[in-house]
Motif scaffolding. Sequence first.
Motif, PDB file in Angstrom:
ATOM      1  N   ALA A  86     -43.323 -46.610 -32.799  1.00 25.83           N
ATOM      2  CA  ALA A  86     -41.892 -45.955 -33.253  1.00 25.83           C
ATOM      3  C   ALA A  86     -42.150 -44.411 -32.103  1.00 25.83           C
ATOM      4  CB  ALA A  86     -42.137 -45.288 -34.129  1.00 25.83           C
ATOM      5  N   THR A  87     -42.965 -43.546 -32.177  1.00 20.45           N
ATOM      6  CA  THR A  87     -43.974 -42.862 -31.483  1.00 20.45           C
ATOM      7  C   THR A  87     -44.153 -42.475 -30.066  1.00 20.45           C
ATOM      8  OG1 THR A  87     -45.678 -43.431 -31.861  1.00 20.45           O
ATOM      9  CG2 THR A  87     -44.791 -41.632 -33.134  1.00 20.45           C
ATOM     10  N   ASN A  88     -44.143 -43.945 -29.201  1.00 14.84           N
ATOM     11  CA  ASN A  88     -44.424 -44.024 -28.092  1.00 14.84           C
ATOM     12  C   ASN A  88     -43.617 -44.578 -26.729  1.00 14.84           C
ATOM     13  OD1 ASN A  88     -47.163 -43.628 -27.989  1.00 14.84           O
ATOM     14  ND2 ASN A  88     -47.683 -45.635 -28.408  1.00 14.84           N
ATOM     15  N   LYS A  89     -43.533 -44.608 -25.930  1.00 17.38           N
ATOM     16  CA  LYS A  89     -41.944 -45.170 -24.553  1.00 17.38           C
ATOM     17  C   LYS A  89     -41.944 -46.124 -25.072  1.00 17.38           C
ATOM     18  CE  LYS A  89     -44.974 -46.056 -20.918  1.00 17.38           C
ATOM     19  NZ  LYS A  89     -45.463 -45.555 -19.286  1.00 17.38           N
ATOM     20  N   GLU A  90     -40.265 -46.607 -24.321  1.00 12.25           N
ATOM     21  CA  GLU A  90     -40.090 -47.678 -24.928  1.00 12.25           C
ATOM     22  C   GLU A  90     -40.951 -48.831 -24.352  1.00 12.25           C
ATOM     23  OE1 GLU A  90     -37.940 -47.737 -26.518  1.00 12.25           O
ATOM     24  OE2 GLU A  90     -37.521 -46.022 -27.105  1.00 12.25           O
ATOM     25  N   ALA A 141     -34.358 -40.961 -23.278  1.00 13.48           N
ATOM     26  CA  ALA A 141     -33.886 -42.202 -23.801  1.00 13.48           C
ATOM     27  C   ALA A 141     -33.517 -41.922 -25.210  1.00 13.48           C
ATOM     28  CB  ALA A 141     -35.362 -43.143 -23.163  1.00 13.48           C
ATOM     29  N   ASN A 142     -34.261 -41.283 -25.844  1.00 16.35           N
ATOM     30  CA  ASN A 142     -34.332 -40.934 -27.765  1.00 16.35           C
ATOM     31  C   ASN A 142     -33.079 -39.741 -27.945  1.00 16.35           C
ATOM     32  OD1 ASN A 142     -36.166 -42.976 -27.868  1.00 16.35           O
ATOM     33  ND2 ASN A 142     -37.948 -42.051 -27.906  1.00 16.35           N
ATOM     34  N   LEU A 143     -32.596 -39.896 -29.190  1.00 12.16           N
ATOM     35  CA  LEU A 143     -31.982 -39.023 -29.510  1.00 12.16           C
ATOM     36  C   LEU A 143     -32.457 -37.960 -30.542  1.00 12.16           C
ATOM     37  CD1 LEU A 143     -29.561 -41.668 -29.517  1.00 12.16           C
ATOM     38  CD2 LEU A 143     -28.373 -39.833 -29.361  1.00 12.16           C
ATOM     39  N   MET A 144     -32.696 -36.543 -30.229  1.00 10.25           N
ATOM     40  CA  MET A 144     -33.083 -35.590 -31.517  1.00 10.25           C
ATOM     41  C   MET A 144     -31.995 -35.133 -32.221  1.00 10.25           C
ATOM     42  SD  MET A 144     -37.051 -34.853 -28.743  1.00 10.25           S
ATOM     43  CE  MET A 144     -37.286 -34.362 -30.349  1.00 10.25           C
ATOM     44  N   PRO A 147     -32.095 -45.555 -29.741  1.00  7.46           N
ATOM     45  CA  PRO A 147     -31.001 -46.502 -29.845  1.00  7.46           C
ATOM     46  C   PRO A 147     -31.881 -48.416 -29.704  1.00  7.46           C
ATOM     47  CG  PRO A 147     -30.683 -44.844 -28.456  1.00  7.46           C
ATOM     48  CD  PRO A 147     -32.224 -44.395 -28.431  1.00  7.46           C
ATOM     49  N   THR A 148     -32.786 -48.087 -28.870  1.00  5.74           N
ATOM     50  CA  THR A 148     -33.249 -49.257 -28.578  1.00  5.74           C
ATOM     51  C   THR A 148     -34.435 -50.254 -29.662  1.00  5.74           C
ATOM     52  OG1 THR A 148     -35.368 -47.909 -27.102  1.00  5.74           O
ATOM     53  CG2 THR A 148     -33.368 -49.098 -26.040  1.00  5.74           C
ATOM     54  N   LYS A 149     -34.864 -49.345 -29.996  1.00  4.09           N
ATOM     55  CA  LYS A 149     -36.094 -49.546 -30.829  1.00  4.09           C
ATOM     56  C   LYS A 149     -35.342 -50.172 -32.464  1.00  4.09           C
ATOM     57  CE  LYS A 149     -39.947 -47.673 -28.982  1.00  4.09           C
ATOM     58  NZ  LYS A 149     -40.995 -46.557 -29.347  1.00  4.09           N
ATOM     59  N   GLN A 150     -33.960 -48.609 -32.386  1.00  5.77           N
ATOM     60  CA  GLN A 150     -34.102 -49.024 -33.637  1.00  5.77           C
ATOM     61  C   GLN A 150     -34.603 -48.252 -34.751  1.00  5.77           C
ATOM     62  OE1 GLN A 150     -29.518 -49.702 -34.609  1.00  5.77           O
ATOM     63  NE2 GLN A 150     -29.776 -49.234 -32.831  1.00  5.77           N
ATOM     64  N   PHE A 151     -34.883 -47.561 -34.227  1.00  3.58           N
ATOM     65  CA  PHE A 151     -36.136 -46.898 -35.945  1.00  3.58           C
ATOM     66  C   PHE A 151     -36.108 -45.241 -35.177  1.00  3.58           C
ATOM     67  CE2 PHE A 151     -40.559 -47.543 -37.359  1.00  3.58           C
ATOM     68  CZ  PHE A 151     -40.063 -48.210 -38.210  1.00  3.58           C
ATOM     69  N   TYR A 152     -36.243 -44.613 -36.454  1.00  6.47           N
ATOM     70  CA  TYR A 152     -36.744 -43.101 -36.624  1.00  6.47           C
ATOM     71  C   TYR A 152     -37.888 -42.612 -36.165  1.00  6.47           C
ATOM     72  CZ  TYR A 152     -37.368 -42.754 -41.624  1.00  6.47           C
ATOM     73  OH  TYR A 152     -37.002 -43.224 -42.655  1.00  6.47           O
ATOM     74  N   HIS A 153     -38.109 -41.752 -36.120  1.00  3.52           N
ATOM     75  CA  HIS A 153     -39.279 -41.108 -36.221  1.00  3.52           C
ATOM     76  C   HIS A 153     -39.908 -39.406 -36.467  1.00  3.52           C
ATOM     77  CE1 HIS A 153     -43.874 -40.924 -36.452  1.00  3.52           C
ATOM     78  NE2 HIS A 153     -44.043 -40.047 -35.221  1.00  3.52           N
TER      79      HIS A 153
END
Length: 591
Positions: A535-539, A31-34, A51-57
């Motif tokens: 930020a680190t868990n699933k959507e 679901a994310n980009l890496m 992309p859904t949370k609009q957050f990076y970690h």
Amino acid sequence: MIPQSFIQDLLNRVDIVDVVGNYVQLKKGGANLMGLCPFHGEKTPSFTVSPTKQFYHCFGCGKNGTAIGFLMEYSGLGFVEAVQTLAQGVGMTVPDDDDKMPPMQRAAQQAKTLALTDVLSQATQHYRNQLRASQTAIDYLKRRGLTGEVAAKFGLGYAPDGWDSLRTVFPDYEADALVESGLVITRDEDPQNSKRYDRFRDRIVFPIRNTKGQTIGFGGRVLGQGEPKYLNSPETPLFHKGSELYGLFEARQAIREAGYVLVTEGYMDVVALAQLGFPQAVATLGTACTPTHVQKLLRQTDEVIFSFDGDTAGRRAARRALESSLPYAADNKAIKFLFLPSEHDPDSYVREFGAEAFEQLVKESMPLSQFLINLVSEGNDLNTAEGRARAQFDAKPLLKMMPPSALRLQIVRSLAQFTQTTTAELENLLELAKPATRTEGRPNARTPAPRSRRPQPVGLERQILRLLLAQPVLTQELTPDAIEAITNYAPDYADMLMQLIEPAQALGAQANFAALAEQLRATDSDFDPLIEEIATNKEFDLELARAELRSAVRKIRLEIITQELNQLALQGQVSDRFRELTRLQRALQDE
């Protein structure tokens, strides 16, 4: 003060994937980009963008945040600068409560900025093209040991030996933008000439870039023996030499990898050091180091090393750098000073003694504390009362520049030992015993949230806070009765709950995790662990979160009712209140 409503609107309009993608190569990973984290060295990607949370970690170094936070961390921008950069990219104008400029005037100012930026960009390309066509300029760079790769990295160019070579690029040579950008000199600036002419002629040209990579000015180095040897753009609406550092844009990644930044005295030093294996170097631009320079550097790294010639002029420049650094000297920062032999600059030293010898000099750089003690002791006979008193007198204005810290205390203790006084006596003498907290000097930075001592929530209260933070729109569905029940159930966290609910409800139906997290981080560090967990868990699916929230609120109500029923039963009371609570308990159990 930028309104929170604008921050939310901005974060809704920008896509963090696009923002981060400008600097990091991202690939789809579920679901994310890496990608490889830009904030620490790694070979296996641990940096994720949602992309859904609009957050990076980053799972490696732990850094996380919104698009605003990414720009602040990556580019070393202040909060306001990061917001302005993102807003410009999506065509938004940042409101400012203190800005009284009429909208028409502001629009004209923005149009002028764009025009100057465009003019400088065209000039940069022109100078680069001219370098390719000038064998004399190419031979000069080769004699200085520079390769085409390094010249291309820094965008080096050549200004031909003609009065108006820029006329070939700008047919309207009389345009105001050419003067306002510093490219052309007019009669007003040079009364002895009646015509316009190019500022840079027969010089190697060094584009000066801002943190976005845009050219905002130039430096020029004469090829022969002419004067001045070095020439910079004048102050313009885009270029302020007291704020800019040559090479910072190009050096950002190298600074992170090296763990420190090396500040030199000229742009030729920067380019030459990059060629010789020290790409983490930057330079001031014909001016003494300023507090703004130091602030910019400490946003990029925790260790700043100033390199100066060992002569009298170099010592004077080092003292000015020290004075600019003292307000930002902190226990978690290291500021050092490197003094080269008077006959050498960094370039010549590395070429004569080698990179390893220069690296050793860097490692042996003098700490700020030692340099300060040396300065105030210099020229004073510490064997006499008068000499010791003078050293204390000289130290007072320097120490008063420093914020209260363990570092300042250590310096005071060292000075007390040298001057045969106690630490307490010296603090009183220098009026440091009750220091005022420094509140100035960071107009562009966001005040960090205070460090809280409140323990982290657990159980149902943590579950509710986590759900509301992940899906802030659910705060719109909380009834006053539900909020009262939650705060009564966990009174120790009532304040924390309201600190989340009130801004989330103010954000309205478009509230999202990124906008709320950005706001909470600026006001209360209590939320940092929850933000990182989300930020680190699933959507979080909205419908599942809604159901989970209703279930948690129902459990809280049941627990509150059960506790009151037990109390009434112990008192032997079967009253109307007891019967009403029993009815409510059965209704909640049946939901």
